[in-house]
Every structure is written in C-alpha cells, then in structure tokens.
Design a protein around this motif. Sequence first.
Motif, PDB file in Angstrom:
ATOM      1  N   GLU A 180      -6.348 -12.257   8.255  1.00  0.00           N
ATOM      2  CA  GLU A 180      -5.187 -12.162   6.996  1.00  0.00           C
ATOM      3  C   GLU A 180      -5.177 -10.943   6.087  1.00  0.00           C
ATOM      4  N   SER A 181      -4.310 -10.877   5.853  1.00  0.00           N
ATOM      5  CA  SER A 181      -4.181  -9.735   5.027  1.00  0.00           C
ATOM      6  C   SER A 181      -3.560  -9.350   3.609  1.00  0.00           C
ATOM      7  N   TYR A 228       3.961  -6.068   7.294  1.00  0.00           N
ATOM      8  CA  TYR A 228       2.927  -5.767   7.575  1.00  0.00           C
ATOM      9  C   TYR A 228       2.347  -3.715   7.347  1.00  0.00           C
ATOM     10  N   GLN A 262       0.308  -2.905   4.248  1.00  0.00           N
ATOM     11  CA  GLN A 262      -0.849  -4.363   4.382  1.00  0.00           C
ATOM     12  C   GLN A 262      -1.890  -3.814   4.993  1.00  0.00           C
ATOM     13  N   PRO A 312      -6.236  -5.440   6.264  1.00  0.00           N
ATOM     14  CA  PRO A 312      -7.123  -7.035   6.230  1.00  0.00           C
ATOM     15  C   PRO A 312      -7.628  -7.088   5.652  1.00  0.00           C
ATOM     16  N   PHE A 340       2.637  -9.281  14.874  1.00  0.00           N
ATOM     17  CA  PHE A 340       1.965  -9.065  13.426  1.00  0.00           C
ATOM     18  C   PHE A 340       0.677  -8.126  13.171  1.00  0.00           C
ATOM     19  N   ASP A 341      -0.332  -9.176  13.641  1.00  0.00           N
ATOM     20  CA  ASP A 341      -1.927  -8.346  14.360  1.00  0.00           C
ATOM     21  C   ASP A 341      -1.776  -7.056  14.454  1.00  0.00           C
ATOM     22  N   LEU A 364      -0.419  -4.531  12.874  1.00  0.00           N
ATOM     23  CA  LEU A 364      -1.539  -4.110  11.684  1.00  0.00           C
ATOM     24  C   LEU A 364      -2.788  -3.151  11.842  1.00  0.00           C
TER      25      LEU A 364
END
Length: 272
Positions: free
Chosen positions: A13-14, A55, A58, A60, A114-115, A118
């Motif tokens: 989550e970020s 992202y 962003q 985390p 995404f993950d 990031l």
Amino acid sequence: MTKQVKYLVFDIESVADPELVAKLKYPDRDMTPNEAVRAFRDELLEKNDSDFIPYPFQLPVSIAIAKVDAGFRLLDLVTLDEPQYRPHMMTDLFWRGWQAYNKPTLVTFNGRGFDIPLLELAAFRYGIAVPAWFALKTRNYEQPRYRYNTESHFDLCDVLTNFGATRMAGGLNLLANLIGKPGKMGTQGDMVQDLYDQGELERINNYCRNDVLDTYFVLLRVAVLTGQLKLEQEQALVAETRQWIEQRRDVPAFQMYLENWGDWHSPWDAPG
C-alpha cells in the motif's frame, strides 16, 4: 526457514509524496504540499474518473509478505518495519529479504504493473543496490524482470489474463470471492491516501495483510489450475491455513478475516 521459503506472496500500500507532487506538478502555485496532493487528485478524478496518483509520485507505507514453502504451505505472514513503517526501511528490508531467502519466486496480483515498479523506483530513490534483481549480465529471458519469467515473479493477474490479452474485471476481490474468501472488507485501495492522512497506519497494514491472504488463497487455486496441486491437496492447505489464522486471531486483521471467512462449496460433492 530460509531454506524452506519458495514463494514470497506480497502486497504493497502506498501514498503520495506531498513534497514531490508540489515541486513537480505545481511549482509556481502558492500551496502547501498537502494541498498540492489534493489538487492533483482532483485533476486526475476529472480526467480519469479515478484520483489514484501514479506510482512514480508514491512511497510505500505498508508491505505485507507471506512466506510459503515449495508445497504451497503458509509458513509466516509479516509486515515490514512494524510499527514504524518507514518507506526507506521497508524498501531495504524487502530487497535484502528477497536475497537472504535465496531469491524465492515473488507472487503478486498485478505486481508487474504496480508493486514491483514502485519498489524498484523506491530502491533508486534510497540508493539501494539490487543487482541480483536486474542481473544485467545474464540473457534477457533469464533476468528476474523479464516479463515471462514466472519462476522469478509469478503475477497471478498476468497468468489469468494471458499476460494482458484480456482484462480481469473485478480483480483480486472477484477471484477471492469465487473461492469463498472475504475479498474487500470495508477498505479499498482508493481509501489508503485518506486513511494515511488521518493517521490510520494500522488499518492500512491490516488491509494489506488481508490482501496477502486473499492472494495466497488465489495462488493455491491457480496451482490447481496449472496442475501443481490436486484439488484435495489445495483444500487440505486451506483448512490448515485457517487453523494457522485462528491461532493468531489476536491480530485484528486475522480476526476480521475469520469473521468474513467463507468456504468454497465443491459442485463435485453436490448430489446429482
């Protein structure tokens, strides 16, 4: 446990970096960093029907990881840098952990989109070296980042959409519900920024833990789909994992998961 871990099932989550948003998006406007984030979200919502900030802007604020063995048994589920949840420490712990556990297969839902990007950009930001992940001197199809290298990164969304040939409407929430698991329980990804602004870090991390549990159970069913597990083996692992969660129900995330637990009802057992 280091030798036992074959898979790291994880979720992130970020939230937006307010200073970065203010500097790059609104350098000539007299607004605070938090006002800049609000303005950016409003702008995105008007254009895209979503106020989710891309992202690259962003950081985390939660990384939850399930450690899973070669037989798909859940060994542990942790949140990194608890309770401080510092972005630079979580990023460092993630990449160092992946190497310390002998580079197990990373398992995500849409992590390729995404993950992982990031976390790569966070490593860039904080000056963290991850040469084994980039592996620039190896053949491109052997590099962990290679899109079709499912031994290094098993993205369940990629697998179930034939690497983007179709779209997975409903996402992880739909897949979890198809097999009787809770899916979203009052918290959604688009709520994380506001929850963070309200100081609800623990709620964010509980949400992240529950997403990892959903991802793990989807992984089990995909293992059945791809012939790595028999259905009976999967169901035995589901029952075993429920006992594992029950033993840790003092953790709010696990208690909530149990309260919303659903069993998958096999049509093969139904009369007629």
